[in-house]
Design a protein around this motif. Structure first.
Motif, PDB file in Angstrom:
ATOM      1  N   TYR A 173       1.314  -8.526   5.342  1.00  0.00           N
ATOM      2  CA  TYR A 173       1.324  -8.806   3.812  1.00  0.00           C
ATOM      3  C   TYR A 173       0.810 -10.611   4.054  1.00  0.00           C
ATOM      4  O   TYR A 173       0.053 -10.698   3.088  1.00  0.00           O
TER       5      TYR A 173
ATOM      6  N   LYS B   9       7.391  -2.561   4.122  1.00  0.00           N
ATOM      7  CA  LYS B   9       6.081  -1.818   3.964  1.00  0.00           C
ATOM      8  C   LYS B   9       6.219  -0.727   3.039  1.00  0.00           C
ATOM      9  O   LYS B   9       5.227   0.088   2.564  1.00  0.00           O
ATOM     10  N   ARG B  10       6.965   0.020   2.964  1.00  0.00           N
ATOM     11  CA  ARG B  10       7.319   1.486   1.856  1.00  0.00           C
ATOM     12  C   ARG B  10       6.661   1.696   0.771  1.00  0.00           C
ATOM     13  O   ARG B  10       5.971   1.762   0.378  1.00  0.00           O
ATOM     14  N   GLN B  11       7.256   0.139   0.128  1.00  0.00           N
ATOM     15  CA  GLN B  11       6.792  -0.759  -1.619  1.00  0.00           C
ATOM     16  C   GLN B  11       5.577  -0.889  -1.065  1.00  0.00           C
ATOM     17  O   GLN B  11       5.210  -0.737  -2.005  1.00  0.00           O
ATOM     18  N   ALA B  12       5.139  -2.063  -0.282  1.00  0.00           N
ATOM     19  CA  ALA B  12       3.833  -2.524  -0.288  1.00  0.00           C
ATOM     20  C   ALA B  12       2.607  -2.282   0.395  1.00  0.00           C
ATOM     21  O   ALA B  12       1.501  -2.634   0.454  1.00  0.00           O
ATOM     22  N   GLY B  13       3.084  -1.332   0.964  1.00  0.00           N
ATOM     23  CA  GLY B  13       2.235   0.205   2.357  1.00  0.00           C
ATOM     24  C   GLY B  13       1.799  -0.788   3.205  1.00  0.00           C
ATOM     25  O   GLY B  13       1.169  -0.393   4.335  1.00  0.00           O
ATOM     26  N   VAL B  14       2.022  -2.271   3.678  1.00  0.00           N
ATOM     27  CA  VAL B  14       1.910  -3.508   4.256  1.00  0.00           C
ATOM     28  C   VAL B  14       3.347  -3.854   4.843  1.00  0.00           C
ATOM     29  O   VAL B  14       4.468  -3.805   4.232  1.00  0.00           O
TER      30      VAL B  14
ATOM     31  N   GLU C 223      -6.651  -7.071  -4.757  1.00  0.00           N
ATOM     32  CA  GLU C 223      -5.455  -6.589  -4.805  1.00  0.00           C
ATOM     33  C   GLU C 223      -4.191  -7.501  -5.450  1.00  0.00           C
ATOM     34  O   GLU C 223      -4.754  -8.830  -5.111  1.00  0.00           O
TER      35      GLU C 223
END
Length: 198
Positions: free
Chosen positions: A192, A182-187, A24
């Motif tokens: 991260y 977390k909302r933007q990166a998913g973690v 990723e």
């Protein structure tokens, strides 16, 4: 020169073994190359010269010419994009780009639409319209995304605590920073960091 594009490219990956993680990209690059549908070769003298050099390299040693061709093609794309940008540059686009530069230079400070308007000497609503036209987001949305991208970079390249990174990139409250991240990166930020640290 003619570019052929057939739409979204399907990428097929070899099956992963159960211990291998898919790659990723840790940082996004919001930059897009925007080329005109039709254009001259770019630059009064530079464009035609680059095209002649590309044609000349075609007949030479393929291995030796490969990287030179890549560099020449990138330079030609730059000329085409700059020519397109100059031809469609409106006052609104120039204001949006000034706002972008100001936000990037001052992202660590507490910024509002009012402060941005004071700095650029335009009404806040006009600046918001310009930013939406050029970047499809408001100045504060752009600032928010930029701060999070800077936080990603600091998470991977420093050992600073999360609170220090949050403050450094302009977030005043760590829980809010973590929730946005977390909302933007998913973690969450720590996960991260563990994922992308080498």
């Amino acid at each position: 020169m003619h570019f052929s594009y057939s739409g979204e490219k399907e990428v097929r990956h070899a099956p992963l073994d159960r211990f291998q993680q898919p790659f990723e990209q840790p940082f996004s690059n919001p930059y897009e190359i925007r080329l005109p549908y039709r254009a001259g070769p770019g630059g009064a003298n530079e464009g035609p010269k680059l095209l002649r050099e590309l044609v000349r390299l075609r007949d030479g040693n393929r291995t030796a010419a490969f990287w030179k061709e890549q560099a020449l093609l990138l330079e030609l794309l730059r000329l085409l994009e700059e020519g397109e940008h100059e031809s469609r540059s409106t006052p609104a686009i120039r204001i949006a780009e000034q706002a972008e530069a100001y936000l990037k230079a001052n992202y660590q400070a507490e910024l509002t639409n009012g402060k941005l308007a004071e700095a650029l000497h335009f009404h806040p609503n006009y600046i918001v319209r310009c930013m939406k036209e050029r970047f499809d987001r408001t100045p504060m949305d752009y600032l928010h995304e930029y701060r999070l991208e800077q936080a990603k970079l600091l998470l991977v390249t420093t050992d600073w605590p999360i609170a220090q990174i949050a403050e450094r990139v302009g977030f005043r409250h760590v829980p809010y920073f973590s929730a946005c991240f977390k909302r933007q990166a998913g973690v969450p930020p720590l996960k991260y960091r563990r994922r992308y640290r080498s």
